[in-house]
Design an enzyme around this catalytic site. Structure first.
Site, PDB file in Angstrom:
ATOM      1  N   ILE A  56      23.441  52.883  16.079  1.00 26.45           N
ATOM      2  CA  ILE A  56      22.654  52.868  14.848  1.00 26.45           C
ATOM      3  C   ILE A  56      21.676  51.708  14.898  1.00 26.45           C
ATOM      4  O   ILE A  56      22.079  50.534  14.965  1.00 26.45           O
ATOM      5  CB  ILE A  56      23.577  52.847  13.595  1.00 26.45           C
ATOM      6  CG1 ILE A  56      22.772  53.007  12.313  1.00 26.45           C
ATOM      7  CG2 ILE A  56      24.488  51.625  13.569  1.00 26.45           C
ATOM      8  CD1 ILE A  56      23.607  53.368  11.092  1.00 26.45           C
ATOM      9  N   GLU A  57      20.405  52.027  14.900  1.00 21.91           N
ATOM     10  CA  GLU A  57      19.326  51.041  15.041  1.00 21.91           C
ATOM     11  C   GLU A  57      18.052  51.633  14.460  1.00 21.91           C
ATOM     12  O   GLU A  57      17.957  52.839  14.219  1.00 21.91           O
ATOM     13  CB  GLU A  57      19.126  50.709  16.522  1.00 21.91           C
ATOM     14  CG  GLU A  57      18.837  51.939  17.393  1.00 21.91           C
ATOM     15  CD  GLU A  57      18.754  51.613  18.874  1.00 21.91           C
ATOM     16  OE1 GLU A  57      17.730  51.025  19.277  1.00 21.91           O
ATOM     17  OE2 GLU A  57      19.698  51.973  19.621  1.00 21.91           O
TER      18      GLU A  57
END
Length: 292
Positions: free
Chosen positions: A164-165
């Protein structure tokens, strides 16, 4: 390795409760009955098979100061279709201890090399797991279902990973949720994945996302942090991390071009214990003691 087993403490307490004929404290009984802790053969075999402290090339090396990746014994890679055709046997022979393979993205994208990489890495004897690249314009439940649909539930594989970025290059999703929203969505994804696989996913993230969203506040997860220009203790002060992605331009035999390199935070023994190996066989309790 040996340790001494204390016995007779219950008897001592009983005598003390009844009083003593002397004014001095009742001395403890002598240590008796050495019990030898026996190494679990499965642990011993796995330990003997480990390749530790490998040092790979880097096509754009960083001049490390202070803590370096080479201070850690266990290293691995993460790959996607961009690595092309991988010779997994050569990768394993080069001392790579683990690999995370990109499986899914969003709610409808499957990495075209996932299935072949998944099978070939296992045939080569590597510990491997799958990761999902999070898309902020689909619900976490949709994305979890897509991952579950495409990633086998196999004994011996690594835990799933939630990557998750911020994706600044996404042509179809410009949404940037608040920190609270991002954490809530991550928790919902993690919950669905854990329910299916029986294992809590590792969370991979980057410096800016960690800073902007407070994703480090998630409880009960192991973090995998990207930090290619400094040790995580410098870049993520106070963070709990288990894996460190220290370069995106690594060079490993069996892979053409650049590949991400990662280090595990602990010792070789810690690594096997993280994988679920038990170091010692259970100590057998004498029958008389068990009955008492």
């Amino acid at each position: 390795m040996k340790f001494h087993q204390l016995i007779g403490l219950g008897m001592l307490a009983a005598l003390a409760a009844c009083g003593s004929a002397t004014r001095e404290p009742v001395p403890p009984p002598p240590l008796e009955g050495e019990v030898e802790r026996v190494i679990d053969p499965a642990f011993a075999r796995a330990y003997a098979a480990l390749a530790t402290y490998p040092k790979y090339g880097d096509n754009d090396p960083h001049d490390w100061e202070g803590g370096t990746p080479w201070g850690y014994p266990i290293h691995g890679i993460d790959v996607a279709r961009y690595q092309g055709d991988i010779d997994w046997r050569q990768v394993g022979a080069a001392g790579v201890s683990f690999a995370w393979i990109k499986a899914t993205e969003g709610g409808d994208h499957l990495d075209p090399e996932f299935k072949s990489n998944w099978r070939a890495a296992r045939r080569a004897g590597l510990r491997r797991g799958a990761y999902h690249f999070y898309y902020f314009c689909r619900t976490p439940e949709e994305q979890a279902r897509w991952f579950i649909r495409n990633v086998p539930k196999e004994a011996g594989s690594l835990p799933p990973v939630l990557d998750i970025e911020w994706n600044h290059a996404s042509p179809s999703c410009k949404r940037r949720p608040s920190g609270a929203e991002a954490r809530h969505e991550a928790e919902r994804f993690i919950k669905k994945i854990e329910q299916h696989y029986g294992r809590r996913p590792v969370v991979y993230t980057t410096v800016d996302f960690y800073r902007d969203t407070g994703i480090g506040q998630l409880q009960g997860v192991d973090f995998w942090l990207r930090s290619v220009a400094g040790h995580p203790e410098q870049v993520y002060p106070g963070a709990h991390w288990v894996f460190w992605q220290y370069t995106g331009t690594g060079s490993v035999p069996g892979i053409k071009g650049n590949v991400d390199l990662n280090a595990f935070a602990g010792s070789a023994e810690n690594w096997l214990q993280w994988l679920g190996y038990r170091k010692y066989l259970p100590v057998e309790v004498p029958a008389a003691e068990a009955e008492g």
